[in-house]
Design a protein around this motif. Sequence first.
Motif, PDB file in Angstrom:
ATOM      1  N   UNK A  61      73.814  16.305 -34.415  1.00  0.00           N
ATOM      2  CA  UNK A  61      73.642  16.122 -35.791  1.00  0.00           C
ATOM      3  C   UNK A  61      73.408  14.863 -36.330  1.00  0.00           C
ATOM      4  N   UNK A  62      74.290  13.828 -35.698  1.00  0.00           N
ATOM      5  CA  UNK A  62      73.712  12.556 -36.100  1.00  0.00           C
ATOM      6  C   UNK A  62      72.252  12.195 -35.777  1.00  0.00           C
ATOM      7  N   UNK A  63      71.852  12.655 -34.431  1.00  0.00           N
ATOM      8  CA  UNK A  63      70.704  12.047 -33.902  1.00  0.00           C
ATOM      9  C   UNK A  63      69.400  12.526 -34.941  1.00  0.00           C
ATOM     10  N   UNK A  64      69.672  13.704 -35.451  1.00  0.00           N
ATOM     11  CA  UNK A  64      68.601  14.523 -35.912  1.00  0.00           C
ATOM     12  C   UNK A  64      68.722  14.445 -37.652  1.00  0.00           C
ATOM     13  N   UNK A  65      69.610  13.551 -38.039  1.00  0.00           N
ATOM     14  CA  UNK A  65      69.976  13.577 -39.431  1.00  0.00           C
ATOM     15  C   UNK A  65      70.433  15.032 -39.940  1.00  0.00           C
ATOM     16  N   UNK A  66      71.367  15.818 -39.325  1.00  0.00           N
ATOM     17  CA  UNK A  66      71.860  17.109 -39.557  1.00  0.00           C
ATOM     18  C   UNK A  66      70.531  17.967 -39.503  1.00  0.00           C
ATOM     19  N   UNK A  67      69.633  17.890 -38.401  1.00  0.00           N
ATOM     20  CA  UNK A  67      68.420  18.730 -38.316  1.00  0.00           C
ATOM     21  C   UNK A  67      67.528  18.773 -39.504  1.00  0.00           C
ATOM     22  N   UNK A  68      67.175  17.518 -39.913  1.00  0.00           N
ATOM     23  CA  UNK A  68      66.344  17.415 -41.188  1.00  0.00           C
ATOM     24  C   UNK A  68      64.883  17.516 -40.919  1.00  0.00           C
ATOM     25  N   UNK A  69      64.479  17.111 -39.842  1.00  0.00           N
ATOM     26  CA  UNK A  69      62.704  17.268 -39.848  1.00  0.00           C
ATOM     27  C   UNK A  69      62.639  18.284 -38.721  1.00  0.00           C
ATOM     28  N   UNK A  70      61.829  19.236 -39.259  1.00  0.00           N
ATOM     29  CA  UNK A  70      61.581  20.410 -38.224  1.00  0.00           C
ATOM     30  C   UNK A  70      59.891  20.331 -37.867  1.00  0.00           C
ATOM     31  N   UNK A  71      60.010  20.168 -36.503  1.00  0.00           N
ATOM     32  CA  UNK A  71      58.650  19.810 -35.981  1.00  0.00           C
ATOM     33  C   UNK A  71      58.030  20.908 -34.876  1.00  0.00           C
ATOM     34  N   UNK A  72      58.501  21.996 -35.198  1.00  0.00           N
ATOM     35  CA  UNK A  72      57.992  23.121 -34.315  1.00  0.00           C
ATOM     36  C   UNK A  72      59.175  24.095 -34.028  1.00  0.00           C
TER      37      UNK A  72
END
Length: 843
Positions: free
Chosen positions: A522-533
């Motif tokens: 969650x921390x790495x992805x900023x709570x799954x902020x940016x969907x890339x696929x």
Amino acid sequence: MGMSWAWRGVLLYLALFLIHFPFVLPKFFPLLINDQNLLLYNLKPVQFRDGSTVRIIGEVVSFSQGPRFACGFFCNQSSDRYLLSIFILFYKDFEIQDTIGPQVVWSANQTNPVSINATVFSSSDEGLVVQEADGTIVWATNINSEYISALNLTDTGNLQLLGENASTVWQSFDHPSDSLLLGQKLSVGQKLSSAASATYQIERGLFSLSLDIDGLFAFRQSNEGPERYYHHDSFSTSYVQFMNGSFSFFTVDDKLFGPHKDFLIPSALSSWQYMRFESDGHLRVYEWKQQSLEWKEVADLLTADIGNCGYPTVCDGYGICTNGKCSCPEPKNDKRYFKQINDSQPGRGCSLVTPLSCEASLNQNFLENFLELKNITSVTFRQDLVVDSESCKEACLKNCLCKAAIFQKYTWSSFVGDCYLPSQNFSLKHAEVNDSYTSTTYIKVQNVPRAVPSPEQKNHGKKINHFIIIVGSGVASLFGLFILIGIFFHLFWKNKDYDETEEYYLDHVPGMPTRYSFTDLQVMTENFKKNIGGGGFGTVFEGTLIDGTKVAVKRLHGINQIKKSFLAEVETIGSIHHFNLVKLIGFCAQSSHRLLVYLYMSNGSLDKWIFHKTDGFTLDWHKRKKIILDIAKGLTYLHEDCSKKIAHLDVKPENILLDENFNAKVADFGLSKLIDRDQSQVVTIMRGTPGYLAPEWLSSVITEKVDVYSFGVVLLEILCGRRHFDRSQPEAAMHLLGFFKEKLQKKQLWDLVDKYSEDMQLHGAEVVDMMKVAAWCLQSDFTKRPSMSVVVKVLEGVVDVEENIEYNFCNPPISNPRARVMYHEVNVGSATALLDSVLSGPR
């Protein structure tokens, strides 16, 4: 008239000089470079019994038997990629002995290995250059010299570029990789970088050894940055030098500090020694033993100061090192918090029986606690805070990424000390007896206490009991209720047992990558902020590690289907490593969460570059050729170079990822299947993506040749710039394979070349030739298809395409060409159980 006595004397002197002072002269060395752009092509390869291969450009000539330096391209048994290297070979009767493998002592392009067809050339702008077969420059000395006269390899193993008057304008001794040779210096600002592993040298590892004016330092790279585990203090150091029998420190004026500053090497003072900084963080010295004809370790230099327990990975995560032996933290109050990852290999470390969960700490029915270990500290302890022990623990509790609070209390203070809060797995050791401080490690663990019923629940229970006493008929209802509760708990514990089995299994998979908690991701992805696929049952998000490395986090959905595919992917790609396979950095298996963390591929998946013409994505012919070869090499590794054959079973453009240099890497191993070497074929259920499925799937009896078929379809799509099924095409051309067959028969293959690419049209003849490779891979009879290793040889121009090719291509019906099929298994007898995947689509 006879030769004068004077000339005879001169010739005799020269002969004696050459015998006593061997110089560099291979088939051509020193190499005179008069045209400033002389290409050095790989010569005939020499293969060794340890699986490695060298292609010698030049070697030091010697009239004696034994070790000798050579320069050229090196490839070890774990890869088909090459490094420009200096290595030591063993000669007998002027022939290289293949029983003694090459000892690599310097590498140029360690982070960017090349193919078998790479070349080396000189340039006045860049000096010595390594160039890929497609023209890409992968490494250069980056020097500007108007005149380069020769390339020279000295008898001490130093590769030199010579300028005017034979002056040295560049030398390998000034650019060490992971080793030092006798007489070589490590100067202030320079460092040695370890290889990824003892067998996989084509990538840098986690360890580095560097020198600054305050001394020699050894670091391990982590998500938190460099972690120091060794420091040899020496004020005003200018350089250290590997001398025969010692490793010595020198000041600016080249004066030796003194014997007490040397690393003394217990050796017979052999002239053949080298020092290597290795993948486990050790600095070892090796010496050639003529009697036994082998290289033998004669010194382990850092261990004398830090001991066997002083290395960061000696016992890996949570392991405690005692006199060089590893163990897990002991149970507390009859509660076992840790277990060995591998009982037969204690050095693999330990894992938590109950994984940490940040979410659980917010639930009042759960309690996060610390397991206290007195006189235990971290191998890489550093000061994060200066506080008391309770504040140290509190700071760890407030940080979901924190794994432990490691506290060193000053003896002169009643409570204050240094606090270290590691956020990843760490190796522990017994603290040395010290008058200045005492050490205690508090490892964060998770308990599940028994739930205490609320007052309302107690009152409700009393009413039920009173009602049961008064009304006897309520017994039957209550009994029925107990049955329902029993069924519920049976299902609950069954699912819990499955989760525990999976947790145990993951902890015992060889070569496991980093395990992250869900909160970490969650921390790495900023709570799954940016969907890339995404696609199928999963979504991919962009993330960033603590050290700034960009990653792609694949989050799987549909808990009823994903567990087996998740295990398949972690087991398959977690234990293998190849330049053309996507790198799995870590994973998360916590509660219902299943996520995979990959190295981020900045150019995404291949499909957008060959299908999405309107979005400005284009690939020229040279890039497409390289991508095709990369895919073939990745599949060759899976099929032929692993301990078990691995059939990918879902090869398609969406599962081919491209890095910033358009290096292609095969991805998504959720449908893959392991095949024993002694199995020629296996029985399994149909899985994969319609349009890429080989005809033999209809019989459920498959081999790795199903991947060859899928590769043929992908190859055709790359060359034609369109999907295998395209409704935007005229009806006769919708199905690419049928249209391909028609054009083959009419000898009109040029019509299929990607018409949206001007560069592809310019190279149409080459494209048409490669379509014959696709035709060979698409043979309906799988026994007539080539192996992927043969495909690689064809693409590299070593082997010709089979002439006896049938053009009767066929494919299972395509109901939905963009779907991914997962048929149910029926009557497969003793066949290997299927590990289905439910995630498809681009990254």
